[in-house]
Design a protein around this motif. Structure first.
Motif, PDB file in Angstrom:
ATOM      1  N   MET A 539       0.739  -1.324   0.055  1.00 43.26           N
ATOM      2  CA  MET A 539       0.075   0.112   0.097  1.00 43.26           C
ATOM      3  C   MET A 539       0.781   1.224  -0.065  1.00 43.26           C
ATOM      4  SD  MET A 539      -3.184   0.452  -0.069  1.00 43.26           S
ATOM      5  CE  MET A 539      -4.045  -0.941   0.465  1.00 43.26           C
ATOM      6  N   LYS A 548      -3.427   3.011  -3.757  1.00 43.33           N
ATOM      7  CA  LYS A 548      -2.752   1.946  -4.646  1.00 43.33           C
ATOM      8  C   LYS A 548      -1.598   2.527  -5.589  1.00 43.33           C
ATOM      9  CE  LYS A 548      -5.470  -1.401  -3.399  1.00 43.33           C
ATOM     10  NZ  LYS A 548      -4.698  -2.683  -2.610  1.00 43.33           N
ATOM     11  N   ALA A 613       0.748  -0.366  -5.668  1.00 41.28           N
ATOM     12  CA  ALA A 613       0.838  -1.408  -4.875  1.00 41.28           C
ATOM     13  C   ALA A 613       0.802  -2.743  -5.797  1.00 41.28           C
ATOM     14  CB  ALA A 613      -0.542  -1.644  -4.436  1.00 41.28           C
TER      15      ALA A 613
END
Length: 975
Positions: A539, A548, A613
């Protein structure tokens, strides 16, 4: 130990039995100060399943924005903020009860100015509290409180009034009718349940953070069937708040808005002093047995009228106010000093200094007590509170010594302050206002209380310029705020907020696996090898929200599933380094800081390219910086051990900070560290370094590790299991029953990164040792090559001092040479003072030598100057004698030639020319001897003086004939 009172208290409306669960009760008598506290703790612990947690020291733990622990909730902040490490004891708390030592003086909660003026404000008090962390909420909290007060303590219900949050339209908050209805369901009459606005019934931790509505319980000391609702929250001494139940259900955001918290908490606080006042049917906290032994000691020690509880105009000469101030302040001083907070010049130490000086002032100025009186009250404080807080008994002598030393310093400042005030009053132009700048200087530099300045000048018919003082105070506050803001910006870093932490936990994101930070080995060549680490971006954190993806050039926090980076904690600085995406080795993501929140490690970066992410990254720790931190951290443990060995077991660590450049270590000590002790400490460390001892590290259950004899710990919250670091002795050996291993070597609980063998420290030298405040010292030390360079600097300076010492002792008959030597001494003294990179013990030795050399040089200069003056006097006396002779010759010549005017010049070997003259009275007033001699001597570059008839002078010339010609021409011009 405490004074007993008859149960039921006088004036009780009906017969009552002793409170259930009360401790220390015998028959029909019971000391409520002794029983109120344990009855509270046992009620929640035994009847409602709360965990008993001990009080933390009044020095805040890991909260630099707080001067003192000022509420029971302070130690639980990491729970409220969601930052508690998931393996720590804090993270396991659900229901908790305790009695917390609190100080409210300075900062947001400051009761200092109110203490003594009324009978219920204090700087030190005990906060009884029960907490629920995501467990029960409003209904259970209110029900428990009502049960305790009305059934256990048997307080009459009609004396109790309840307040609740009445809502705030500007924030979109409705009245807390849920809370109101709970109280009504418990049988509280509607007339005793009162709504109040945000200011009274909405509690906030700070400018931002967890907050929520609260409900307060107030007690009417008068009772008797009257209706006292109108006196609630009106600062009436008859109707006072005794308990506050806070329902933390919101978070105050930076923009001022409120967001619901992911978990609801209960935080309650009831002042023991006010509770005991109620239980003993007193009208004043100071009339309870928490204070009466101290007040009795004050009366016994200073004589005069006893304490009568008077306030306001009835308190003639403020004697009763002085009793209250001194009794309150000596409690605060005793507890703070026992917890390692000593009077000083900044922060909490400065506040404590002002408390002490305020107490001393009332002792001396109002109670007319002798010096040393304040410290003599400490045993009375220990008598009252020592059973609940054993640290008071353990440190009684130290508390008294610190108070006495600071009192002596203040009394000296009082004398200096009085002189400054008197001098200012003498120099003032006709005015009725004392200069604010002088008052502010006395306040800031000498710790002179402003109210004392006001009293002293009022006696002279002068007033303080309070308006100007307020302006100076505001300017000072703004300067401090700017400095604090700059420091915060400088040290700012990305930290997860409570909402993001809760979201990560809801989403099942596991805590960061940071065990790779301990994965390194020591090769045969003596080099450390750090294992490579690959991780996945879980994250990204930006603008207080989890994301993200972040774009190029954006600053963000990167949350990985695992990391080899060390996050800042335990006094050790965070690692530096960079991340690269797998397969894209040419794009570096420099890691600016590494922080730990709630078990999640956040790497702060400014992304050169888009980061998402799911990206796989490789981590590269700056190995040189990490190794330097490891060296200094292990050296810090060795330093702590060596200080215990040399100074004794009473030496306790008060804090440390480890960076790649140096180590800092704060510790308590009962006496200043001597030069010899500094050398001995370095010697103990060097011995362990030379032996190249193995450093053992192992994770151990906290309960097992805490049982190690001689274990050195800090007032910190440790994870469970905890990491044990042992030098030279396997952790298993230190854990064995009755093992003395930790008494003979360094064994500590520590999450930091350490060397695997001590030899890599190479060398350690203490470059600075000074007292922060009396009883607390700070050491700065260097290791490795930096330590060796510091020793070389010291040796080089020592050689210069030795050479200079030989020349000064050899002496000289030339004043200029001795003055030059004195300047060299001054220069080397300055060099020794400003050079930070040299051993402190050597600095002290050289400064002592230089100080003695300066005395020797100064003595030699004085002797040579005196000798030179004497020679000059002899020459002057000789000149005077020759002038007298020359004057006699002139007189004789004039006597032989009446009416003649004569001037004689007499050249000397030194080059000077003496002049004497006499003018016939017949030539006056046209021709004056004084004018004649002055003209001739001026021609020779000298001076002369005398009368119209006789005069003399001196000059300096090789052209004697020219001088005579000038004399003749002057005479002719006047005759």
């Amino acid at each position: 130990v405490l004074q007993t009172v008859t149960w039921p208290p006088a004036g009780a409306s009906r017969a009552r039995s002793p409170p259930s669960g009360a401790a220390g009760c015998i028959g029909a008598t019971c000391s409520e100060a002794a029983s109120g506290r344990p009855a509270f703790l046992r009620f929640f612990q035994e009847q409602h399943g709360h965990r008993l947690v001990p009080s933390v020291p009044v020095r805040p733990r890991g909260d630099p924005g707080l001067l003192f622990v000022n509420a029971g909730m302070n130690q639980f902040k990491p729970i409220f903020l969601g930052t508690a490490h998931p393996r720590s004891e804090l993270a396991q708390y659900q229901r908790v009860v305790n009695s917390q030592k609190c100080v409210r003086a300075g900062g947001k909660h400051n009761d200092l100015d109110d203490v003594g003026r009324d009978v219920y404000h204090h700087t030190f008090f005990e906060m009884l509290g029960n907490w629920s962390f995501g467990d029960y909420f409003k209904e259970e909290a209110c029900g428990m409180a009502w049960e305790l007060l009305t059934q256990i303590y048997e307080i009459p219900k009609d004396h109790l009034y309840i307040t609740y949050f009445g809502g705030d339209a500007s924030l979109g908050l409705s009245p807390d009718e849920e809370c109101r209805d709970i109280w009504l369901s418990l049988g509280v009459p509607p007339s005793h349940v009162l709504p109040f606005p945000l200011r009274e019934n909405f509690w906030e931790m700070g400018e931002t953070g967890p907050c929520g509505p609260c409900t307060e319980i107030h007690y009417d000391h008068v009772g008797g069937g009257r209706h006292a609702a109108a006196l609630v929250n009106q600062d009436s001494p008859d109707v006072v708040e005794i308990w506050n139940l806070v329902f933390m259900q919101y978070s105050r955001e930076a923009d001022g808005s409120l967001r619901p918290l992911p978990q609801h908490h209960v935080d309650t606080g009831m002042g023991l002093e006010r509770l005991v006042t109620v239980l003993q049917s007193k009208r004043s906290n100071y009339d309870t047995d928490l204070f009466t032994p101290i007040l009795d000691a004050i009366h016994k020690g200073c004589g005069g009228p006893g304490y009568q509880g008077l306030v306001g105009e009835a308190d003639v000469r403020s004697v009763n106010m002085a009793y209250r101030v001194v009794a309150d302040h000596v409690r605060t001083l005793s507890m703070c000093i026992a917890d390692g907070v000593y009077p000083g010049m900044s922060g909490a130490e400065l506040v404590l200094r002002r408390i002490l000086r305020r107490a001393v002032r009332f002792c001396s100025e109002v109670l007319h007590a002798p010096p040393g009186f304040l410290a003599s009250l400490v045993p009375a404080v220990v008598e009252v509170l020592g059973d609940a807080y054993p640290e008071l008994r353990k440190n009684t002598d130290q508390i008294m010594n610190v108070i006495n030393d600071n009192e002596a310093a203040f009394l000296s400042s009082l004398l200096r302050g009085r002189r400054i005030i008197d001098r200012t009053l003498q120099q003032m132009a006709p005015s009725k206002l004392f200069p604010a700048e002088v008052a502010w200087s006395l306040y800031g530099n000498l710790g002179f209380p402003l109210d004392l300045i006001g009293l002293m000048i009022e006696e002279k018919g002068i007033q303080l310029d309070w308006a100007a003082l307020d302006q100076l105070a505001q300017e000072d506050a703004k300067r401090k705020a700017r400095t604090q803001q700059a420091e915060q910006l400088e040290g700012s870093s990305v930290r997860l907020d409570v909402h993001s932490l809760a979201q990560l936990q809801r989403d099942g994101v596991p805590a960061t696996d940071d065990s790779p930070k301990y994965t390194y080995t020591l090769g045969q060549d003596g080099r450390y090898a750090f294992s490579p680490c690959q991780a996945t971006v879980l994250m990204l954190y930006k603008d207080q929200s989890l994301q993200k993806e972040v774009g190029a050039g954006q600053r963000c926090g990167v949350l990985l599933d695992r990391t080899s980076f060390y996050a800042e904690q335990g006094g050790q600085a965070h690692d530096r380094g960079y991340l690269v995406r797998l397969g894209q080795q040419d794009v570096l993501f420099p890691v600016e800081s590494v922080q730990l929140s709630g078990g999640y490690v956040i790497h702060e970066v400014t992304a050169p390219e888009t980061l998402q992410a799911g990206d796989r990254v490789q981590l590269f720790v700056d190995e040189a910086q990490r190794l330097a931190c490891m060296v200094n951290h292990t050296a810090t443990h060795l330093l702590s051990f060596a200080l215990h060995r040399v100074l004794g077991d009473q030496t306790e660590q008060r804090g440390s900070h480890v960076t790649a450049e140096q180590l800092r270590f704060d510790f308590s000590t009962q006496a200043p560290v001597t030069t010899q002790q500094l050398q001995e400490v370095e010697g103990v460390i060097q011995e362990v370094v030379d032996q190249n001892e193995i450093v053992y590290m192992a994770e151990v259950p906290l309960a097992l590790a805490s049982g190690i004899q001689g274990l050195r710990t800090m007032d910190e919250v440790y994870p469970d299991p905890v990491r044990v670091v042992s030098v030279g002795v396997p952790v298993e050996s230190a854990l064995m029953p009755n093992s003395q291993a930790a008494m003979q070597t360094s064994v500590e609980l520590c999450c930091g990164t350490h060397l695997l063998q001590t030899g890599a420290v190479q060398d350690l030298t203490i470059t600075s040792e000074r007292q922060l405040v009396k009883g607390i010292s700070r050491i700065i030390a260097l290791t490795g090559e930096q330590a060796k360079q510091a020793r070389e600097v010291g040796q080089s300076l020592a050689k210069e001092v030795d050479s200079l010492s030989a020349r000064v002792k050899q002496g000289s008959s030339s004043l200029s040479e001795v003055q030059s030597l004195s300047k060299e001494v001054g220069y080397l003294t300055e060099v020794s003072a400003v050079s930070t990179a040299m051993p402190q013990w050597q600095r002290r030795e050289l400064q002592a030598i230089l100080k003695a050399l300066q005395r020797t040089a100064n003595t030699a200069i004085r002797k040579l100057e005196i000798s030179q003056v004497r020679m000059q006097q002899q020459d002057l006396w000789q000149l005077c004698s020759l002038l007298k002779i020359l004057m006699k010759v002139v007189n004789q010549l004039c006597d032989k030639s009446p009416g003649a005017s004569v001037l004689l010049l007499s050249p000397q070997v030194s080059g000077e020319v003496l002049c004497a003259c006499q003018v016939s009275k017949n030539a006056l007033p046209m021709f004056s001897a004084a004018d004649w001699a002055l003209a001739v001597c001026t021609h020779m570059g000298g001076n002369a003086g005398g009368s119209g008839i006789v005069a003399k002078g001196t000059g300096n010339t090789k052209d004697l004939q020219g001088a005579l010609t000038a004399a003749l021409e002057f005479a002719r011009s006047r005759l």
